[in-house]
Design a protein around this motif. Structure first.
Motif, PDB file in Angstrom:
ATOM      1  N   GLU A 184      44.665 -28.075  12.368  1.00 12.91           N
ATOM      2  CA  GLU A 184      45.320 -28.814  13.454  1.00 12.91           C
ATOM      3  C   GLU A 184      45.332 -30.287  13.072  1.00 12.91           C
ATOM      4  OE1 GLU A 184      44.920 -27.454  17.237  1.00 12.91           O
ATOM      5  OE2 GLU A 184      45.678 -29.279  18.184  1.00 12.91           O
ATOM      6  N   ARG A 218      33.068 -32.735  24.812  1.00 23.37           N
ATOM      7  CA  ARG A 218      34.114 -33.751  24.659  1.00 23.37           C
ATOM      8  C   ARG A 218      34.671 -34.213  26.020  1.00 23.37           C
ATOM      9  NH1 ARG A 218      38.649 -32.325  21.857  1.00 23.37           N
ATOM     10  NH2 ARG A 218      38.864 -34.201  20.613  1.00 23.37           N
ATOM     11  N   ASP A 268      44.798 -41.534  23.134  1.00 27.07           N
ATOM     12  CA  ASP A 268      44.686 -40.568  22.059  1.00 27.07           C
ATOM     13  C   ASP A 268      44.982 -41.168  20.689  1.00 27.07           C
ATOM     14  OD1 ASP A 268      44.279 -38.150  20.870  1.00 27.07           O
ATOM     15  OD2 ASP A 268      46.149 -37.236  21.530  1.00 27.07           O
ATOM     16  N   LYS A 297      35.322 -28.317  23.737  1.00 25.03           N
ATOM     17  CA  LYS A 297      36.508 -28.863  24.406  1.00 25.03           C
ATOM     18  C   LYS A 297      36.795 -27.939  25.578  1.00 25.03           C
ATOM     19  CE  LYS A 297      41.457 -29.812  23.676  1.00 25.03           C
ATOM     20  NZ  LYS A 297      42.524 -30.032  22.675  1.00 25.03           N
ATOM     21  N   GLU A 311      46.862 -38.869  12.604  1.00 21.26           N
ATOM     22  CA  GLU A 311      47.849 -38.179  13.434  1.00 21.26           C
ATOM     23  C   GLU A 311      48.953 -39.103  13.936  1.00 21.26           C
ATOM     24  OE1 GLU A 311      46.161 -36.067  16.737  1.00 21.26           O
ATOM     25  OE2 GLU A 311      48.114 -35.571  17.594  1.00 21.26           O
TER      26      GLU A 311
HETATM   27  C1  BDP Z   1      45.213 -34.686  20.185  1.00 16.16           C
HETATM   28  C2  BDP Z   1      45.877 -33.707  19.280  1.00 16.16           C
HETATM   29  C3  BDP Z   1      45.578 -32.290  19.623  1.00 16.16           C
HETATM   30  C4  BDP Z   1      44.090 -32.106  19.796  1.00 16.16           C
HETATM   31  C5  BDP Z   1      43.594 -33.039  20.853  1.00 16.16           C
HETATM   32  C6  BDP Z   1      42.085 -33.023  21.026  1.00 16.16           C
HETATM   33  O1  BDP Z   1      47.270 -33.953  19.314  1.00 16.16           O
HETATM   34  O2  BDP Z   1      46.094 -31.500  18.585  1.00 16.16           O
HETATM   35  O3  BDP Z   1      43.768 -30.797  20.101  1.00 16.16           O
HETATM   36  O4  BDP Z   1      43.912 -34.355  20.494  1.00 16.16           O
HETATM   37  O5  BDP Z   1      41.461 -34.006  20.642  1.00 16.16           O
HETATM   38  O6  BDP Z   1      45.146 -35.881  19.477  1.00 16.16           O
HETATM   39  O7  BDP Z   1      41.521 -32.098  21.557  1.00 16.16           O
END
Ligand code: BDP
Length: 690
Positions: free
Chosen positions: A170, A330, A376, A293, A404
């Motif tokens: 991912e 988290r 993010d 998570k 990302e």
């Molecule tokens: C975002 C991402 C996603 C992750 C999420 C996370 O786009 O793919 O699963 O964070 O941190 O930045 O859980």
């Protein structure tokens, strides 16, 4: 290959005099390693490195026979506690205690009779000391007069792999997973071992090996079907002082446990987690714990049962507690199905709103893992207001090494300067001097567990990180977490020397590129802290309105009159009030808010004049023209190194930088055109905007 070796090149030292000095000191290793596997791995590393750099293989003995030698020992009898006093620290600031992960490196004597002494607080201290010494060697530093004591500032120094069992990663930009392939472990243990070496060489001591989004197969990692293989992995990491963690699925009892619910207050569920923990520790006695998570982006969690995050985390903590395990919970929790017409749902507010009321309710072995910013991992965000606001809760900071939102390792973006800004940010939680770094190292509020974690940027690509220059981010993360007071330039220079050698021109060019790269990336992407404007889902390339009318809620609110998100108390979402004073007032005020975050906190007309003296619209045009040019400048700087850098890395990086230069023009054109058409304001310099 040079690509694969990353910063552990151990290039032959051609300066004969220097090589002779090093060889004399390191030819004989007098070691008392008390059967420590970690220390022995360190000595093995030393021998390999010496063979490669000096053409010698140090002999290992337990008694002194040579006149010059390298003595390696583990000091603390009670290494666990590491309370032995062993001398002055490197600043000469009195006696210091050598912790289990600390080391002391000291040079004594002169001429033909000199010795180098490495004392580790445990095998791990020896490991970090050896890697430190090897850095000195590879960057051709003198050893005479060396007298340093180092300890890691942060306890937990962690890497989060976002790897899936199907082999995908991912947000991975460096090929497939090195751990998994088609639902199974790759069992390419050599590669895993080399990864462990890279991590240990920069002092990292923990890893979670699967994605925080836990799918069907990874849900079963905590069962007897997978644990024997995971134990093998844990064993490899253990040898390099790295503790293994797993991301878990909160709904595991329901999915794989044959329990009809995952309600954290249900007795059967609690018992299931206890039994599961017992089984895990049967296989991996020093298992680190769980990364979780929950109730985030459609992941299951306690909310489904009307419970809160403390209920969820404490249930897992109770199961791990008898074994000394940790729950890393988290805080990336927000409503991803929000409504843009309802401003009270501001995504930036969410983590703080969810978690601060729970302060004091978490068990001692729960750590909350908080992303550096409230959104993010954008190129620019304010620091998350959660830091410092939960004084009775262990906090871990989460960075993303994977780029990302910062060019996905096709663009160069050295992130250490960004991370330093976060760590140095004063939260004022306990008045002046309450920097984030003091919160996450546990010192400000006297927390037992704390530290820094980051999402990894590695994959199966030969050079680990896709872009060779992106290796600097993984390296830099480890070094910075070891000691947040290191400078970004200093780290860049270390990395460059270790990776490319000590040619001064080359070092200057590469470091210069790294240090300019984050500001450059920022200048041609989204302006003034507003963030996003990227292609939905892939998060690569410009799409100004990509998320603008989406429920994922990452808005810029641009219209023909202005742009920015009003997060003030009087007229906006009230997010600014989540900070301590004076930060709250500073961000809330249009006059005092720093330019680079202006559009994160305020909605302003395009004619608004920044502190720089420019209007917002002219700032957008200028930075985008300049940014695209500067990106082309990076390519030019790099190609000046032709003949100095080996062909493999030269070509590889050239290709990426050429891509970046093109893509930066695309960003420039998309952003400038968008704002020109929205605002109708022409560029003051008369440049062409379509
Ligand atoms: C975002 C991402 C996603 C992750 C999420 C996370 O786009 O793919 O699963 O964070 O941190 O930045 O859980």
């Amino acid at each position: 290959s040079t690509l694969y070796q990353a910063w552990l090149q151990y290039a032959p030292i051609k300066d004969e005099e220097l090589a002779a000095v090093y060889s004399r000191l390191l030819g004989t290793v007098v070691a008392d390693l008390q059967q420590s596997r970690v220390a022995n791995a360190a000595i093995q590393e030393l021998r390999n490195a010496c063979r490669s750099m000096l053409g010698i293989v140090p002999s290992i003995t337990s008694e002194v026979r040579a006149s010059s030698y390298f003595e390696v020992r583990i000091h603390a009898a009670d290494a666990e506690e590491g309370t032995e006093e062993i001398g002055e620290d490197s600043m000469g600031a009195g006696r210091v205690r050598l912790g289990a992960e600390g080391f002391r490196l000291e040079h004594r004597g002169h001429g033909q009779q000199e010795k180098l002494i490495l004392t580790g607080g445990s095998g791990k201290g020896v490991l970090y000391g050896v890697f430190h010494l090897l850095r000195l060697l590879a960057s051709h530093q003198p050893l005479t007069g060396l007298n340093i004591t180092e300890q890691p500032v942060n306890g937990l120094r962690m890497i989060n792999q976002w790897d899936n069992a199907d082999g995908s990663v991912e947000r991975g930009y460096s090929g497939h997973s090195i751990f998994y392939e088609n639902g199974r472990f790759t069992e390419n243990w050599d590669r895993v071992r080399d990864y462990a070496r890279l991590l240990a060489s920069v002092g990292l001591n923990a890893i979670s090996i699967n994605n925080v989004n836990v799918h069907e197969i990874e849900t079963k990692f905590i069962t007897a079907e997978y644990l024997p293989t995971i134990a093998q992995l844990a064993d490899i990491f253990r040898e390099y002082g790295i503790t293994l963690y797993l991301s878990i699925n909160f709904a595991a009892p329901l999915h794989i446990g044959g329990v009809p619910t995952s309600d954290p207050l249900n007795e059967e569920v609690r018992q299931w987690w206890k039994d599961t923990a017992d089984e895990i520790y049967d296989h991996i006695p020093d298992f680190g714990g769980f990364v979780v998570k929950a109730d985030s982006e459609h992941r299951p969690g306690p909310f489904a049962y009307g419970r809160d995050h403390a209920d969820g985390a404490n249930m897992l903590a109770e199961a791990l507690e008898p074994h000394g395990g940790l729950v890393i919970w988290r805080c990336f929790v927000y409503n991803c199905m929000q409504d843009w017409r309802d401003r009270s749902t501001d995504r930036a507010r969410a983590a703080y709103d969810h978690f601060t009321p729970l302060d004091g309710r978490f068990k001692d072995n729960v750590l909350l893992q908080i992303k550096n910013g409230p959104m993010d991992f954008q190129v620019r965000e304010p620091v998350s207001p959660l830091f410092g606001s939960m004084k009775e809760t262990n906090q871990v900071l989460e960075f993303q090494i994977a780029q990302e939102y910062t060019g996905q390792q096709r663009h160069v973006c050295y992130l250490v300067p960004q991370w330093k800004e976060v760590l140095d940010f004063d939260t004022y939680a306990n008045g002046t001097g309450s920097e984030v770094k003091k919160i996450v190292d546990g010192s400000l509020h006297g927390m037992k567990y704390s530290g820094i974690a980051a999402v990894s940027n590695i994959g199966k690509d030969e050079n680990w990180t896709g872009h060779t220059l992106a290796q600097a981010n993984l390296y830099g993360f480890g070094r910075l977490v070891w000691n947040p007071d290191m400078s970004a330039e200093g780290i860049a220079e270390e990395w460059t020397r270790l990776t490319f050698g000590n040619d001064e021109t080359e070092v200057a060019v590469v470091c210069g590129m790294l240090m300019r790269s984050w500001p450059i990336y920022e200048s041609y992407t989204s302006p003034l802290g507003v963030g996003w404007m990227i292609t939905p889902h892939t998060h690569y390339g410009p799409d100004v309105d990509g998320y603008e009318y989406s429920r994922w809620g990452t808005y810029h609110f641009a219209d023909r009159d202005g742009i920015g998100v009003d997060r003030t108390v009087a007229t906006g979402t009230g997010y600014t009030a989540q900070y301590f004073e004076p930060n709250a007032a500073r961000y809330d005020s249009l006059e005092d808010c720093p330019d680079e975050l202006l559009l994160f906190f305020h909605h302003v007309p395009y004619s608004h004049v920044l502190k720089s003296g420019k209007t917002v619209i002219q700032h957008i045009y200028d930075t985008h023209f300049e940014g695209a040019e500067a990106a082309a400048g990076l390519l030019k700087a790099w190609t000046s190194l032709a003949g100095k850098v080996d062909l493999e890395r030269l070509t590889q990086v050239t290709e990426r930088l050429a891509d970046q230069a093109e893509h930066a023009k695309h960003w420039r054109d998309v952003i400038n055109t968008y704002f020109y058409r929205k605002s109708g304001v022409p560029d003051a310099q008369g440049r062409t905007i379509y």
